[in-house]
Every structure is written in C-alpha cells, then in structure tokens.
Enzyme design. Structure first.
Site, PDB file in Angstrom:
ATOM      1  CG  HIS A   1      -1.828   1.136   1.368  1.00 53.57           C
ATOM      2  ND1 HIS A   1      -3.159   1.075   1.053  1.00 53.57           N
ATOM      3  CD2 HIS A   1      -1.601   2.410   1.806  1.00 53.57           C
ATOM      4  CE1 HIS A   1      -3.718   2.254   1.265  1.00 53.57           C
ATOM      5  NE2 HIS A   1      -2.793   3.080   1.737  1.00 53.57           N
ATOM      6  CD  GLU A   2       1.495   3.589   3.734  1.00 53.10           C
ATOM      7  OE1 GLU A   2       1.692   4.644   3.091  1.00 53.10           O
ATOM      8  OE2 GLU A   2       0.485   3.411   4.438  1.00 53.10           O
TER       9      GLU A   2
ATOM     10  CG  HIS B   1       0.315   6.218  -0.620  1.00 51.81           C
ATOM     11  ND1 HIS B   1      -0.782   6.720  -1.289  1.00 51.81           N
ATOM     12  CD2 HIS B   1      -0.191   5.621   0.499  1.00 51.81           C
ATOM     13  CE1 HIS B   1      -1.883   6.450  -0.615  1.00 51.81           C
ATOM     14  NE2 HIS B   1      -1.557   5.779   0.470  1.00 51.81           N
TER      15      HIS B   1
ATOM     16  CG  HIS C   1       0.562   8.600  -7.085  1.00 50.03           C
ATOM     17  ND1 HIS C   1      -0.681   8.721  -6.520  1.00 50.03           N
ATOM     18  CD2 HIS C   1       0.529   9.375  -8.201  1.00 50.03           C
ATOM     19  CE1 HIS C   1      -1.434   9.522  -7.260  1.00 50.03           C
ATOM     20  NE2 HIS C   1      -0.721   9.939  -8.282  1.00 50.03           N
TER      21      HIS C   1
END
Length: 595
Positions: free
Chosen positions: A389-390, A393, A396
């Site tokens: 998940h991280e 980020h 991105h």
C-alpha cells in the site's frame, strides 16, 4: 516479556535514510534560515502580484521556492520526531517547522486574493504576454473557482497565522496517544507477558486464543477510558475548528469545505454512504462466515479481527515481503517494477517498531526528496499488504515529481488511495496465482476480505460518523464523550448487525487518528473501489499500462474525478462501489467453498 526495541538496537539497513534531506542539524538550520529570508522577500510583493505578467511570474516562482524549502524543513523535523515521539529535541524542531509553515502560508496569503481580482480574460492576456505563465493554466482556473470562498488578503493571512492553533487538537492527540499513553502488559497463551501497544493491538486481536483476545480487548479499551475526557475535548475542538474555518470561507458545512479543495461534489460522499448501506448484507455475510468458522454462538468484538484461517498469520519476514511486492507489480510494467525495487534498496522504508515510534504507517517525502515510508512491520501478511500500500503512494509521488512542474507536483488524496490500493489488489492476485501453500493462500484470501471490510465498509462507517459529528456542531449541539459513544455505538450496530456491540467498542472513535483530518477517510473507500475497477481493466486488457502510468504521472494537473475518468473509472457514479462489493462477495463465496 515480549519487548519493543529501542531505536538504537535496530540495524541501519532497516531505517529510512533521512540524511538524504539534511545530513545534520546545521544543514537543517541553514535551510530554516533560508526559508525565513524567502518568506520576508515574498511579503515585500504584497499588493503587487498582478501589476504586470513579469511580476506575477516572479511572485509565483518565489512562492514555489519558499514552499519547497519549507516542505523539506518540515518533512525532516516531522520524520525525526516520528522516529521517537519522546525525543524533546525533535519535538522542538517539529514545533519550529510548524510555525515556519504557518508563516509561509501567511506570507503567501495575498497571492490568490490578488489573482481573484482579475478576470479570466485578463489572465489570458497575461499568459499571452508571458508564455512561461502557461503552465499555471489549471492553477489559475482552480483559484478563480474558489473565489466565492476566498477572503481578503488580510483575512486569509490571519487565518493562516491561526492554523498553528486551529490544528493543535490533532497535535495534542498525537502526543497523548503516542508519547504519554502506555497500555498494560497481559499474559499471552503461553503465560508470557506481552505489552499492548497501538501498533500491535490488531495483531494481538488475531490470536487464535479467544480468551486472550478478550483480555487484550478489554485491557486496551479500558485504558482508553482513563483519558476519555481529554480525547473527547481534543476531538470536540478539532470539529469546532473545522466548522469555524468553513464558515469563515463562506461554506455552509465543514464537509463542503473539505471536499471542495479537490472539487469533489458532496453527492459523491453521499452516494458512497448510500451504496455501502445498501450492500451491508455482504458485510453481514462475511461476519456470519467468521462466526461459523470460529464455531461460536455470538460474534464478539474481540472476534472481528480474527482470521477465518487456522492459527496465526504465516510468518512473512521483511525481505520476503519485498520480493512478493516487487513481483506482484509486474503487470504495471518493467519501469514501475524496477523503480519499486530500487526504492527498497535505497532505504525508503523505516521498517520496524521501536519504543516511542509513531504508530501506523505512511508514505512521506517532498518534491525534492526521495519518498520515505514509515512502517511498524510485524512479520505477518497484514504488514505485507501495508508495505504494498505505502509503496503505491511512494511510486505515485516519485512519478508525479518527475513528470510535473512543482505547481502540479502533488496529488489529491482522492487519487492517492487509488494508487496504493491498486498495489494491494495486484499483490492479492499474484499471491493467489503463484503461492502453492494452501494455508498461506487461505490467509491471503482472508487478508483481502479483511481489506474489503476495513477499507470499503469500515472507512465508510467512519465517514458517516464524522459527517454526523460535524452536523451536530453545525446545528449548535454539544459533542460530549457520552454523545460520541452513543453516535458511534449506533453506527457500529447498523454496520456490524450480526455481532454483539458491547460498551467498550463504543469508545473506538477515540483511537482513530484520521478523525483529526476531517473528511479524509472516505477516500479509502472510494480508492479501493476505483482500484478494483482499474486492476480488472488492466488484467482483462480493457486498459493499457501506459494509461495507468500517465494517471500516476498526472499529479494535480487536473481534478481527481477527471483524472480517473481518463482511465475509464467514473467515481461520480455508484457503479465502481457496487462493482467492488460484487468482487467482495465473490471472494466470500470462494472462501465459503474452501471451508
């Protein structure tokens, strides 16, 4: 006793490399001084912003330089403080950085009111006279859009000055719960004492011993009861600050103000809550599946996190987790995959829990730095998914920073949660397709079902809670701890209908730090809905990898709903949320067949 290590006991390879920002405090102080000079220089332009195109460009460039410097100063101080919230030296740096950021916001407060004194035609003339202003086209549109909610330069400067105070409730909450609060130790099923922490509570709630889970649950929430009035006061003041700030900017509600920054209509929020409530029978089916799997007459709140699988999570060492995640993102292309691997090798991640470390996980960094990830890795499948998940980020952030000018070098949370959850979804597909161990596969499937429960449904429940709490204050009501318990308990009973909602779980609102960033959590639910739709498109070849990477590179060059529409996902309609529930139900059916 199972103990959490001090930070000095953890190997350097498992710590993030913050020296990438500043090598020592002298460099930080120099940057701080530079930022102060830039703030002073920008203030000298007040009322001159729109004199001519050249001055406008100079002001915008100077403001960017100031904000970039302040961002680096703030990021360093915050991350150092998060390493050990007990460390007074870094608390002081963090406080100074917050004050600096407030001063920078005040210094730039005149820019947007000055721009709003112009018409669109006058701005177009300036762009024609100074072509370097063309990159600010979307920014100018956004500023003009916000004209009805922007006060005079004097008022905006005052509000920016007060941001340090209006945001104090969240800061107090963080220090209270991370630095001052200490949970008791309880005996584990083997008779060994284990200290409950904010980071390991959920892990302990997954233990196969039901009596132990109940003991942990009761001890955890009883400790929250001891600071009930302090947390209640902090949250009441946080909500009040939201409401007053919204009214100061001529919004009818705090929710409208929060959503308008990203140009998200409140109807999107309402549609999410409505669609989730229409599909709660799928969550109830999941709860019944869990009750049957546990072989209990009633599903208690200390059973909610318990895996549907036998025993605790298979152990997933950090190194194995990095391999899984790197392999899983292969459908996003070789460039994305190699960037992710390089980031893991470059100490982006602060891996393990240590005494005093901030709980939870996040991705950070600035336009000018590499990404940084705070983890409290627990060697389990849940932590594996959090890492994926991280990293979503972080990639991105990196792709946006490289592709966009500073003015668009960030992105709204609404799209951020798509990028992170795409990685989780790809990880699920990869593990179910490649791992042969049946026990591991069942745990992966169970983990992803839990992601649907906690991300799609639970976060929507949180969103509904904050909507109601802000409405109470907006209507002149009082937010007391008892009222908050009552409100939260009613929602919990609706959402978790097959389970027993006891008195302790009504205090759960006290342990949700995201409530101090109002109207944020709904984006987890919209994010997983959009992500599931995107992954289905990618794996079915209904959209290509380049289109998704262009989305990640877009930053804030357009509004979030428009960026997602370019990928083929329209979050203004209920279809993606309904589709996510369909996928949720399919996985429940698959698990029902397994057991």
């Amino acid at each position: 006793m199972s103990s959490v290590p001090e930070r000095g006991e953890i190997d350097e390879q498992y710590k993030w490399d913050i020296d990438d920002i500043f090598t020592d405090s002298d460099e930080w102080e120099a940057a701080y001084t530079e930022a102060e000079s830039l703030i002073e220089e920008l203030e000298s332009y007040e009322s001159d912003t729109t004199n001519d195109p050249e001055t406008l460009l100079d002001v915008l460039k100077l403001a960017e330089e100031m904000m970039r410097t302040v961002a680096n100063v703030s990021a360093y101080a915050r991350m150092r403080s998060d390493e050990d919230t007990r460390e007074q030296r870094y608390q002081a740096l963090s406080t100074r950085a917050q004050s600096l950021a407030s001063s920078a916001g005040s210094a730039a407060g005149f820019i947007e009111p000055d721009l709003q004194s112009l018409t669109r035609e006058e701005l177009d003339d300036m762009i024609e006279a100074e072509p370097d202003l063309e990159q600010y086209e979307h920014y100018f549109d956004d500023v003009l859009r916000m004209k009805p909610h922007t006060r005079s330069a004097e008022v905006e400067t005052l509000l920016a000055d007060l941001s340090e105070v209006t945001g104090a409730a969240g800061e107090v909450y963080t220090m209270l719960t991370n630095a001052d609060m200490e949970f008791p130790a309880v005996d584990d099923p083997n008779g060994e004492p284990v200290r409950i922490t904010l980071s390991n509570f959920t892990t302990l709630q997954k233990n196969s011993d039901r009596a132990f889970r109940q003991t942990v649950y009761e001890a955890f929430y009883d400790e929250w009861e001891t600071i009930r009035n302090a947390v209640g006061t902090a949250y009441k003041n946080s909500v009040t600050a939201d409401v007053k700030s919204a009214r100061a900017h001529h919004y009818e509600t705090a929710r409208a103000a929060a959503l308008d920054s990203a140009n998200i209509p409140p109807a999107v929020y309402d549609s999410l809550i409505e669609t989730v409530n229409e599909n709660l029978d799928i969550l109830h089916r999941h709860a019944e599946l869990k009750r049957n799997a546990l072989g209990v007459d009633e599903l208690q709140m200390w059973d909610v996190y318990t895996p549907l699988t036998e025993g605790e999570s298979p152990e997933v060492p950090y190194e194995q987790a990095t391999e899984y995640v790197t392999e899983a993102v292969a459908p996003l292309g070789e460039e994305y995959q190699s960037r992710l691997a390089a980031g893991l090798d470059s100490r982006w991640v602060d891996v393990y829990e240590n005494v005093g470390k901030r709980s939870g996980a996040y991705s950070s960094g600035t336009y000018d730095t590499q990404p940084f990830i705070l983890m409290n890795y627990q060697d389990d499948i849940s932590s594996l998914f959090t890492l994926a998940h991280e990293l979503g980020h972080s990639l991105h952030t990196q792709l946006t920073s490289e592709a966009q000018p500073y003015i668009y070098g960030n992105y709204e949370t609404f799209v951020a949660e798509v990028a992170s959850t795409v990685n989780e979804t790809l990880l699920t597909h990869h593990l179910l397709e490649t791992v042969e161990d049946e026990r591991f596969r069942r745990h992966v499937l169970d983990e992803y079902l839990e992601r649907f429960r906690s991300t799609l449904v639970r976060q929507t429940m949180f969103a509904e809670f904050e909507h109601h709490t802000h409405e109470i204050v907006e209507d002149g009501g009082a937010l007391t701890p008892d009222r908050l318990d009552e409100l939260y308990g009613d929602l919990k009973r609706t959402y978790y209908e097959p389970a027993v909602v006891d008195e302790r779980i009504t205090r759960e609102w006290m342990r949700i730090p995201h409530f101090y960033r109002a109207f944020y959590v709904y984006q987890y639910a919209t994010g997983i809905s959009a992500a599931v739709a995107l992954v289905n498109q990618l794996l079915n070849h209904d959209t290509d990898t380049d289109k998704y990477l262009q989305f990640l590179q877009s930053g804030s060059r357009a509004y979030p709903l428009d960026l997602l529409r370019e990928t083929g996902v329209d979050m203004a309609r209920p279809a993606p949320v309904k589709s996510a529930f369909s996928t949720y139900e399919e996985y429940i059916e698959e698990f029902e067949q397994l057991i």
